[in-house]
Design an enzyme around this catalytic site. Structure first.
Site: not given
Ligand SMILES: [Zn+2]
Length: 173
Positions: A68, A70, A93, A96
Site C-alpha cells: 500500500h 502508506e 485501511c 496501514c
Molecule cells: Zn493500507
C-alpha cells in the site's frame, strides 16, 4: 499545520497516486515532518516484481502482492517517524492504520472519500477511526469543497493541474 500546507501535501499525494500501475485503485501518500517531505509512496508491487496484466487482473494475487501507498512511504522513509504527519489520497485501511500508529505518527490527513468508496469500505474505515481514537492519533479528512486551490498556490500548469488530478481521483473512486 495550516490548510495551505495540508492542501499542498494532499495535492502532492494526489500527483504521486497517478504513478501507480494498479488499474483500479491508485493511492498516493506523503510523510512530512513540519514542512519537510520525509518520504512518498504509492500502491504497487515490490521493486523487481513484475506487474504483469494477469497478476493485476487476479484480485487475490493483486492484494497479496500489493504494497500500500502508506506502507511504501514508511519503508522508504528509513527513519523514525515519531510526530510526523501522513497525507493520503484515501483513508488508510486498518492494516496501514495500525502500522502508522505503531510508527508513532501524530497526524493522518486525507481527502474525504466518495460515497461509493465509503459504502464499500465502511467497516474497515470505522475500525481505523477507532484505533486512531484509542491511540491518540489525530485524524483529519478534507472535503474537496473545503480546499481552496487558489489560496494554496499549487496550480503548476495552466488549466489547474491539481484540480484535474483531484477530479480524476474523485471520479475513479
Ligand atoms: Zn493500507
Amino acid at each position: 499545520m495550516s490548510i495551505k500546507w495540508d492542501t499542498r501535501f494532499l495535492g502532492l499525494a494526489a500527483h504521486i497516486s497517478a504513478w501507480s500501475k494498479d488499474p483500479s485503485s491508485q493511492v498516493g501518500a506523503v510523510i512530512t515532518d513540519g514542512n519537510r517531505i520525509v518520504s512518498v509512496g504509492y500502491n504497487g508491487f515490490a521493486a523487481g516484481v513484475e506487474d504483469r496484466a494477469e497478476r493485476l487482473a487476479d484480485r487475490n494475487c493483486k492484494l497479496n502482492l500489493t504494497i500500500h501507498a502508506e506502507e511504501n512511504a514508511m519503508i522508504f522513509a528509513k527513519r523514525d517517524l515519531t510526530s510526523c504527519t501522513v497525507y493520503v489520497t484515501h483513508p488508510p485501511c486498518p492494516r496501514c492504520a495500525s502500522k502508522l500508529i505503531q510508527e508513532e505518527v501524530k497526524r493522518i490527513v486525507c481527502i474525504a472519500p466518495s460515497e461509493d468508496f465509503l459504502s464499500r469500505w465502511a467497516d474497515d474505515l470505522k475500525l481505523s477511526q477507532e484505533m486512531y481514537q484509542e491511540a491518540g492519533v489525530e485524524y483529519q479528512s478534507y472535503d474537496i469543497e473545503q480546499i481552496n486551490v487558489d489560496d494554496a498556490h499549487i496550480t503548476v500548469a495552466p488549466g489547474g493541474f491539481f484540480k484535474k488530478v483531484m477530479n480524476r481521483l474523485l471520479l475513479r473512486d
